[in-house]
Scaffold this active site. Sequence first.
Site, short mmCIF file in Angstrom:
data_model
loop_
_atom_site.label_atom_id
_atom_site.label_comp_id
_atom_site.label_asym_id
_atom_site.label_seq_id
_atom_site.Cartn_x
_atom_site.Cartn_y
_atom_site.Cartn_z
N ARG A 10 0.84 -1.21 0.00
CA ARG A 10 0.00 0.00 0.00
C ARG A 10 0.87 1.25 0.00
NH1 ARG A 10 -5.31 1.06 1.66
NH2 ARG A 10 -4.73 3.21 1.20
N GLY A 29 1.45 6.93 9.39
CA GLY A 29 1.90 5.67 10.03
C GLY A 29 3.40 5.69 10.34
N VAL A 387 1.92 -1.45 19.34
CA VAL A 387 1.03 -0.92 20.38
C VAL A 387 1.76 -0.94 21.73
CG1 VAL A 387 -1.09 -1.39 21.66
CG2 VAL A 387 -1.10 -1.48 19.18
N ASP A 508 45.44 -26.55 -5.41
CA ASP A 508 44.64 -27.41 -4.54
C ASP A 508 43.82 -28.32 -5.47
OD1 ASP A 508 43.02 -28.34 -2.31
OD2 ASP A 508 41.48 -26.96 -3.08
#
Length: 736
Positions: A10, A29, A387, A508
């Site tokens: 949103r 928000g 909250v 190696d």
Amino acid sequence: MQKILIVSNRLPLQINLDKESISIKPSVGGLATGIKSIYKSFESLWIGWPGIVDEEINSKVRSDIISAIKKEKCLPVFINRKDMDLYYFGFSNKTIWPLFHYFTQYVDYNKDFWNSYIQVNEKFAEVILKNIEGIDKIWIHDYHLLLLPKLIKEKHKDISIGFFLHIPFPSYEVFRILPWRKEIIEGMLGADLIGFHTYDYERHFLSCVRRLLGREVVLNQINLENRVVKVDAFPMGIDYDKYYNSAIKLQQKSVKDKSKIRQEIDKHFLMSPERKLILSIDRLDYSKGISNRLIAFEYFLDKYPEYREKVTLILLAVPSRIYVEQYMNMKREIDELVGKINGKYATINWTPIWYFYRTLSFEDLIELYSSCEIALITPIRDGMNLVAKEYIASQINDKGVLILSEMAGAAKELNEAIIINPNNKEEIADALKEAINMPDQEQKNRINIMQNILKRYSIIKWAQDFINSLDNVSKIQKKYLAKKFNKDIESEIIKNYKKAKARILFLDYDGTLVGFQTDPQLAEPDKELYKTLDKLARDSKNEIVLISGRDKAIFGKWFGAKNYTLIVEHGVWIRKPTHKWRMVEQMNNEWKDLIRPSIEFFVDRTPGTFIEEKNYSIAWHYRKADHELGAQRAIELKDELTSLISTYNLDILEGNKVIEIKNSNINKGRAALHLIADKKYDFILGIGDDWTDEYMFEELPDSAITIKVGLVYTSARYNVESISGVRDLLKKMIIQ
Ligand code: ADQ
């Protein structure tokens, strides 16, 4: 100025369509506040769904929306009603949400949901890709867009992508249930930094990466073929000052200016000054544990009848996903429970629960936070729970007690709350009693500690921290890039090779010249490899040294007849062409009998692992074991051997899915030095892929060309991506 793209399902704004006129209200928000704080350093654009489905707007309104929200630095992704049902209400909220919150009984495994989820993620990608010009960073949010990081990374590998998940990431045992689990993890791994609220979610994710994809995870870093991905915990904060200052402002208001809710609360305190208010606020969601809370409250009134009429529970539920069946059922259940409890205990002067089912204004929310002595927050699962944090920030009088579920991410930070298990009604009832009776001084101490934590790590700090970490990942990746093998480096090496008169090549074997096999005996050299090495060895200026952790027997079998020098067991034995094996340095191996029983114990407990006994070392292989268990046991084994190691002057070598214990004066570095001491070389090359090769990279002189196979931390000068890269380089040397 750098440019950042924020992406969420949103957009942070509310669009109101009045007939054909459009008004836009930016959202206040937490996330939007945090993001705004980083805007000072970035030019930004926010991409997301504007909150209106396609069917509700005609093309004119659509273009009006585009230009109106452009002014707010937003860009829309339009979604039609069908996709909204399938992608948003479907896969996001009926599949991922319940699964990630451990409500497996509610998960809907629906292929149509999944297909639409893919399509909408692709739609987001399309909009982003159209607007990507000049963008340096992308920050993607939440569970609706788990596939998006990969979709972008595939097209733009140089853009830095961050992803933050706002909900829990479940344990492997739960996540694995999902039919599309691999696609989801791979989608997320398109990001360069993946953030979670807590370390627990982080480790669950890393465990899934290890177990589902078999990827190598080192601490919190995932090594992909061509990139590293960092995973970290960033506990999301709140805009602390906003809550604290608003609470102060509201307290200072004159009686006539006070809000309706404040006046009601004041009236309540006037009539029953002793009565305490307990606050419960959530979105109406099954993960929030509202029914459990009510049942526990009822149990409390039963168990401690002396508190009847002394407390009131304010139950505030925000309508959410109201058309989803489980949410409708839950609403009904809560309505009934409230009715039942109020019916059972209410008196003429007292209603045990005040129940509100609505959204409140910010001011009213603060009024409630600051006037309730206790907050009762008992989610069954919750990513963070803001909250709880907002309640603490609003306690301006140093009073207030928070009762918080241990299943909320916030419980990890808010240790001074009374932490409860939301499924234990006795514990909740006792916590309520403890909260009611908590002395003022203790309340003050606890509130102050928690407020300090929240003040320090606010939403602003959170957002900045995330972006800084994303920058750091880019730096790490750039460091690799600087070392990454490319055509220029290759031509430089070949040029030096050509000029040189005496060359030595330390190579190696496993992971460098050939790929790993679950059975080490199967990793035989192929014809092409023999051909390449033979041709190199034929050049009289060259000395080819195969330097490996393998034992004499197998190397003798594979290369005994060849014209190469062999160094095995990490430097214990050496064999020059046509010579016999001899020890590089003298050493004993009495310690092996002491160590072996401990390793055998690990073999018994870890299926798929085995011991390889070499003359002067013991190796424990866990390549065939479950990825995660193997890694875990490797840590335990190292731990267990620590004291023996120092007593007997031993070393633990961590190879690729192998732990090897050997005398500490043996390593590939010392063995290599031993060899180059014999002659003056003007071209020294060392190539290897694991930690045992790091000794070689470190010991070889600065003039040596050292190359690590794989994009991981190394003291080598260069990284080459794969074995085929090594073989290509060797072949190019032959052509010279
Ligand atoms: P949510 O599940 O929505 O968020 P939460 O973190 O508690 O849960 O945030 C809720 C927000 O809604 C709070 O900011 C609160 O102030 C507000 N709010 C609650 N009741 C309200 C009311 N009646 N009126 C108006 N506003 C109200 C998801 C995850 C969480 C995670 C957040 C952030 O589920 O675990 O903490 O994202 O990442």
